[in-house]
Design a protein around this motif. Structure first.
Motif, PDB file in Angstrom:
ATOM      1  N   PRO A  62       0.838  -1.274   0.090  1.00  0.00           N
ATOM      2  CA  PRO A  62      -0.156  -0.128   0.028  1.00  0.00           C
ATOM      3  C   PRO A  62       0.764   1.038  -0.104  1.00  0.00           C
ATOM      4  CG  PRO A  62      -0.719  -1.560   1.777  1.00  0.00           C
ATOM      5  CD  PRO A  62       0.525  -1.932   1.204  1.00  0.00           C
ATOM      6  N   PHE A  63       1.938   1.131   0.747  1.00  0.00           N
ATOM      7  CA  PHE A  63       2.931   2.716   0.830  1.00  0.00           C
ATOM      8  C   PHE A  63       3.584   2.598  -0.461  1.00  0.00           C
ATOM      9  CE2 PHE A  63       1.748   2.640   4.845  1.00  0.00           C
ATOM     10  CZ  PHE A  63       2.548   3.653   5.550  1.00  0.00           C
ATOM     11  N   MET A  66       0.754   4.197  -2.834  1.00  0.00           N
ATOM     12  CA  MET A  66       0.549   5.746  -2.595  1.00  0.00           C
ATOM     13  C   MET A  66       1.503   6.623  -2.894  1.00  0.00           C
ATOM     14  SD  MET A  66      -0.031   5.825   1.914  1.00  0.00           S
ATOM     15  CE  MET A  66      -0.799   4.190   2.573  1.00  0.00           C
ATOM     16  N   GLN A  96       4.583 -13.527  -2.448  1.00  0.00           N
ATOM     17  CA  GLN A  96       3.738 -12.479  -2.745  1.00  0.00           C
ATOM     18  C   GLN A  96       3.360 -12.558  -4.115  1.00  0.00           C
ATOM     19  OE1 GLN A  96       0.946 -10.439  -2.907  1.00  0.00           O
ATOM     20  NE2 GLN A  96       1.394  -9.771  -0.745  1.00  0.00           N
ATOM     21  N   THR A 132      15.319  -2.551   2.517  1.00  0.00           N
ATOM     22  CA  THR A 132      14.543  -3.424   3.404  1.00  0.00           C
ATOM     23  C   THR A 132      12.984  -3.296   3.128  1.00  0.00           C
ATOM     24  OG1 THR A 132      14.802  -1.562   5.088  1.00  0.00           O
ATOM     25  CG2 THR A 132      16.392  -3.361   5.332  1.00  0.00           C
ATOM     26  N   ASN A 133      12.802  -2.200   2.683  1.00  0.00           N
ATOM     27  CA  ASN A 133      11.176  -1.687   2.725  1.00  0.00           C
ATOM     28  C   ASN A 133      10.817  -1.392   1.261  1.00  0.00           C
ATOM     29  OD1 ASN A 133      12.371  -0.925   5.086  1.00  0.00           O
ATOM     30  ND2 ASN A 133      11.213   0.862   5.251  1.00  0.00           N
ATOM     31  N   ASP A 157       7.971  12.914   3.552  1.00  0.00           N
ATOM     32  CA  ASP A 157       7.338  12.665   4.987  1.00  0.00           C
ATOM     33  C   ASP A 157       5.858  12.725   5.224  1.00  0.00           C
ATOM     34  OD1 ASP A 157       6.709  15.096   4.556  1.00  0.00           O
ATOM     35  OD2 ASP A 157       7.509  16.111   6.410  1.00  0.00           O
ATOM     36  N   PRO A 159       3.460  10.063   3.549  1.00  0.00           N
ATOM     37  CA  PRO A 159       2.906   9.004   2.565  1.00  0.00           C
ATOM     38  C   PRO A 159       1.621   8.953   1.924  1.00  0.00           C
ATOM     39  CG  PRO A 159       3.775   8.061   4.788  1.00  0.00           C
ATOM     40  CD  PRO A 159       3.625   9.530   4.804  1.00  0.00           C
ATOM     41  N   ARG A 160       0.749   9.560   2.975  1.00  0.00           N
ATOM     42  CA  ARG A 160      -0.854   9.387   2.420  1.00  0.00           C
ATOM     43  C   ARG A 160      -1.232  10.636   1.619  1.00  0.00           C
ATOM     44  NH1 ARG A 160      -5.300   8.455   7.090  1.00  0.00           N
ATOM     45  NH2 ARG A 160      -6.411   6.902   6.070  1.00  0.00           N
ATOM     46  N   ALA A 190      11.134   5.310   6.972  1.00  0.00           N
ATOM     47  CA  ALA A 190       9.881   5.637   6.755  1.00  0.00           C
ATOM     48  C   ALA A 190       9.273   3.966   6.923  1.00  0.00           C
ATOM     49  CB  ALA A 190       9.389   5.994   5.434  1.00  0.00           C
ATOM     50  N   ILE A 191       8.155   4.003   7.378  1.00  0.00           N
ATOM     51  CA  ILE A 191       7.421   2.883   7.441  1.00  0.00           C
ATOM     52  C   ILE A 191       7.056   2.301   6.086  1.00  0.00           C
ATOM     53  CG2 ILE A 191       5.231   1.717   7.969  1.00  0.00           C
ATOM     54  CD1 ILE A 191       7.367   2.205  10.331  1.00  0.00           C
ATOM     55  N   GLY A 192       7.268   0.916   6.015  1.00  0.00           N
ATOM     56  CA  GLY A 192       6.836   0.312   4.735  1.00  0.00           C
ATOM     57  C   GLY A 192       6.755  -1.091   4.675  1.00  0.00           C
ATOM     58  N   CYS A 193       6.544  -1.602   3.802  1.00  0.00           N
ATOM     59  CA  CYS A 193       6.499  -3.332   3.414  1.00  0.00           C
ATOM     60  C   CYS A 193       7.886  -3.857   3.752  1.00  0.00           C
ATOM     61  CB  CYS A 193       5.609  -3.622   2.284  1.00  0.00           C
ATOM     62  SG  CYS A 193       3.832  -2.886   2.362  1.00  0.00           S
ATOM     63  N   THR A 194       7.902  -4.982   4.332  1.00  0.00           N
ATOM     64  CA  THR A 194       9.171  -5.854   4.205  1.00  0.00           C
ATOM     65  C   THR A 194       9.334  -6.311   3.016  1.00  0.00           C
ATOM     66  OG1 THR A 194       8.689  -6.315   6.639  1.00  0.00           O
ATOM     67  CG2 THR A 194      10.409  -7.387   5.437  1.00  0.00           C
ATOM     68  N   LYS A 196       9.792  -9.081   0.611  1.00  0.00           N
ATOM     69  CA  LYS A 196       9.610 -10.485   0.641  1.00  0.00           C
ATOM     70  C   LYS A 196      10.856 -11.472   0.255  1.00  0.00           C
ATOM     71  CE  LYS A 196       5.494  -8.967   1.976  1.00  0.00           C
ATOM     72  NZ  LYS A 196       5.875  -7.752   2.206  1.00  0.00           N
TER      73      LYS A 196
ATOM     74  N   TRP B  55      -2.778  -3.703   6.754  1.00  0.00           N
ATOM     75  CA  TRP B  55      -2.430  -3.424   5.381  1.00  0.00           C
ATOM     76  C   TRP B  55      -1.051  -4.493   5.198  1.00  0.00           C
ATOM     77  CZ3 TRP B  55       2.493  -1.695   5.241  1.00  0.00           C
ATOM     78  CH2 TRP B  55       2.921  -0.767   6.014  1.00  0.00           C
ATOM     79  N   TYR B 115       7.579   9.656  10.122  1.00  0.00           N
ATOM     80  CA  TYR B 115       8.354   8.559  10.542  1.00  0.00           C
ATOM     81  C   TYR B 115       9.555   8.561  11.020  1.00  0.00           C
ATOM     82  CZ  TYR B 115       4.153   6.352   8.493  1.00  0.00           C
ATOM     83  OH  TYR B 115       2.753   5.787   8.116  1.00  0.00           O
ATOM     84  N   ILE B 119      11.309   6.716  14.458  1.00  0.00           N
ATOM     85  CA  ILE B 119      11.686   5.296  14.177  1.00  0.00           C
ATOM     86  C   ILE B 119      13.054   5.134  14.932  1.00  0.00           C
ATOM     87  CG2 ILE B 119      12.754   3.692  12.270  1.00  0.00           C
ATOM     88  CD1 ILE B 119      10.486   4.648  10.472  1.00  0.00           C
ATOM     89  N   GLY B 128      12.298   0.642   9.204  1.00  0.00           N
ATOM     90  CA  GLY B 128      10.939   1.215   9.055  1.00  0.00           C
ATOM     91  C   GLY B 128      10.030  -0.038   8.603  1.00  0.00           C
ATOM     92  N   ALA B 129      10.711  -1.256   8.109  1.00  0.00           N
ATOM     93  CA  ALA B 129       9.886  -2.017   7.417  1.00  0.00           C
ATOM     94  C   ALA B 129       9.189  -2.907   8.441  1.00  0.00           C
ATOM     95  CB  ALA B 129      10.602  -3.277   6.571  1.00  0.00           C
ATOM     96  N   ILE B 130       7.731  -3.305   8.391  1.00  0.00           N
ATOM     97  CA  ILE B 130       7.128  -4.100   9.189  1.00  0.00           C
ATOM     98  C   ILE B 130       6.637  -5.293   8.588  1.00  0.00           C
ATOM     99  CG2 ILE B 130       6.425  -2.167  10.769  1.00  0.00           C
ATOM    100  CD1 ILE B 130       3.688  -2.468   9.412  1.00  0.00           C
TER     101      ILE B 130
END
Lengths: 200, 164
Positions: A62-63, A66, A96, A132-133, A157, A159-160, A190-194, A196, B55, B115, B119, B128-130
Motif C-alpha cells: 500500500p505504501f 501511495m 507475494q 529493506t522496505n 514525510d 505517505p498518505r 519511513a514505514i513500509g512493507c518488508t 519479501k 495492510w 516516521y 523510528i 521502518g519495514a514491518i
C-alpha cells in the motif's frame, strides 16, 4: 528437539547477521536486470545521466501504491535534468503473487510508468544495496566511473497525502546534487512493507 | 413472584460473570510516541513490542503466534504489546481485525506519521519495514527482530531471558 530449536532460532535471527548494505558515501554497484519489456537494463546504459533515483518498490504494498504518482512525477521532473528514475521490484513472487513479473508489466501499463521497472529476481541487488522496505530510495551520483550513494530512504514525510509533504527528501537531495552542493539530509526513514525475501 | 425475580436476577448475574472478558479486553488506543516510550521504560519483566498494520500481510499472519506467546508466558510476567501503524482514522479497522483473530489484548495505534522523527527512538538499526518486533526486559532492549518472527524463536528468547 534442542537442536531443532537452535536451528529455528538461528534461522529466525539470521536476519540480524545480514550485511547492513550501503551507507551514504559508499560506492554502489551497477546491475543488469530484466525490464518489463524483456530487455536487460544497466545503469551504464544511461550515458548522459548525471546520476539516478533508484527506487525499490513493488505492486502490492500500500505504501508503494501511495507513492506511485510521486515516483512518476520525480522521473518527469528529474530525467530531463540528468537524474532518471530506475524502479526495481525485489520481492519473491512465491511469497507475494501480486509481485510477479507479469503483474509488474500490468501495473506499469496501468499507471503509465515512464521509467524502467526491473525485476531483481535473485534479490542480490536489494541485499547489496541494503534495501529493506518498499518503497526505499537510493539516490546515486555519478563521479567518473563510480556511483556514489548520496541519499537513502523515504521519498518524503507524508505517505498518505502528497500535498502535505513538508520534507521532500529525494527532491532536496537531487536538487543539492544538481547545484553542486552537499546533500543536507542523507538518510530518512519511513514505514513500509518488508521486502519479501526468498526462503533460504 | 419475589422468588422468581430473585432467580432471574441471580441468573443474570451469573450470565454477566460468565460472559467472556474478551469483549472488554480488546482495545486499540491511539497514542503518541512519548506514551509508547514510557510504557516500554516502565514495564517490569519481559515486554514484547510488535509493530504491525492491517495492510501488512506478514504482520497479520504472525498475530496468532504472538498471541499464543502471550497466553503461554503471561503467567511468567511476559507481556505482549501490539502497536498498530495504521493511520489513526483506521483505528476501527485495526480493532475489527484483532476481534476477528480473537486477540483479547489492550493494544496501541501509534499516531505518528512523520516516521523519520521517531523510528530511531525505538531502534536505530530499524529501517521502518514491518513486521518488526522488539523485546525488552525491565525496560532494556534484549532483541531487535526485523521481519517476520516465529513462535519458536520468541519462545526460546523468552526462556533464555527467564533462566539466564
Amino acid at each position: 528437539m534442542r537442536k531443532y530449536l537452535l536451528t529455528l532460532l538461528l534461522l529466525s535471527f539470521g536476519v540480524l547477521t545480514w550485511a547492513q548494505g550501503y551507507k551514504p558515501g559508499d560506492k554502489a554497484i551497477d546491475f543488469k536486470l530484466k525490464n518489463i519489456d524483456g530487455q536487460y537494463v544497466s545503469l551504464a546504459d544511461f550515458k548522459e545521466a548525471k546520476g539516478f533515483i533508484v527506487v525499490f518498490t513493488c505492486n502490492h504494498c500500500p505504501f508503494s501504491k501511495m507513492y506511485e504518482d510521486r515516483i512518476i512525477a520525480l522521473d518527469k521532473k528529474y530525467k530531463p535534468l540528468g537524474y532518471p528514475v530506475v524502479a526495481i521490484n525485489p520481492n519473491d513472487p512465491k511469497k507475494q503473487p501480486e509481485d510477479s513479473f507479469d503483474k509488474m508489466i500490468e501495473r506499469a501499463k496501468e499507471k503509465g510508468f515512464t521509467f524502467p521497472y526491473l525485476f531483481d529476481e535473485t534479490q542480490e541487488i536489494a541485499r547489496t544495496y541494503g534495501a529493506t522496505n518498499t518503497p526505499h530510495v537510493f539516490v546515486l551520483k555519478k563521479e567518473g566511473k563510480d556511483l556514489i550513494v548520496s541519499y537513502i530512504g523515504a521519498i518524503d514525510d507524508s505517505p498518505r497525502e502528497a500535498s502535505k509533504a513538508s520534507k521532500k527528501y529525494v527532491e532536496q537531495a537531487v536538487d543539492a546534487l544538481l547545484s553542486g552542493k552537499e546533500v543536507q539530509v542523507k538518510q530518512a526513514k519511513a514505514i513500509g512493507c518488508t521486502i519479501k525475501w526468498k526462503e533460504m | 413472584m419475589m422468588m422468581l425475580s430473585c432467580r432471574i436476577y441471580r441468573f443474570l448475574l451469573v450470565c454477566l460473570l460468565c460472559s467472556p472478558l474478551v469483549s472488554w479486553a480488546q482495545s486499540v488506543e491511539v497514542i503518541k510516541i512519548d506514551r509508547l516510550e514510557k510504557e516500554i521504560q516502565e514495564h517490569k519483566g519481559i515486554l514484547i513490542v510488535n509493530f504491525w498494520a492491517t495492510w501488512c500481510a506478514p504482520c497479520v499472519k504472525e498475530l496468532p503466534d504472538l498471541y499464543r506467546i502471550h497466553q503461554d508466558f503471561e503467567a511468567k510476567g511476559v507481556k505482549l504489546l501490539l502497536v498498530s501503524l495504521d493511520f489513526a482514522d483506521e483505528q476501527p479497522k485495526a480493532l475489527a481485525l484483532l476481534k476477528k483473530k480473537g486477540i483479547a489484548l489492550a493494544t496501541f495505534l501509534l499516531d505518528e506519521t512523520d516516521y523519520n522523527t521517531w523510528i530511531d527512538r525505538i531502534e536505530p538499526r530499524w529501517q521502518g519495514a514491518i513486521p518488526m518486533t522488539m523485546i525488552y526486559k525491565d525496560g532494556k532492549k534484549t532483541a531487535f527482530i526485523p521481519g517476520p518472527v516465529s513462535y519458536e524463536a520468541l519462545a526460546s528468547h523468552i526462556q533464555n531471558q527467564l533462566n539466564p
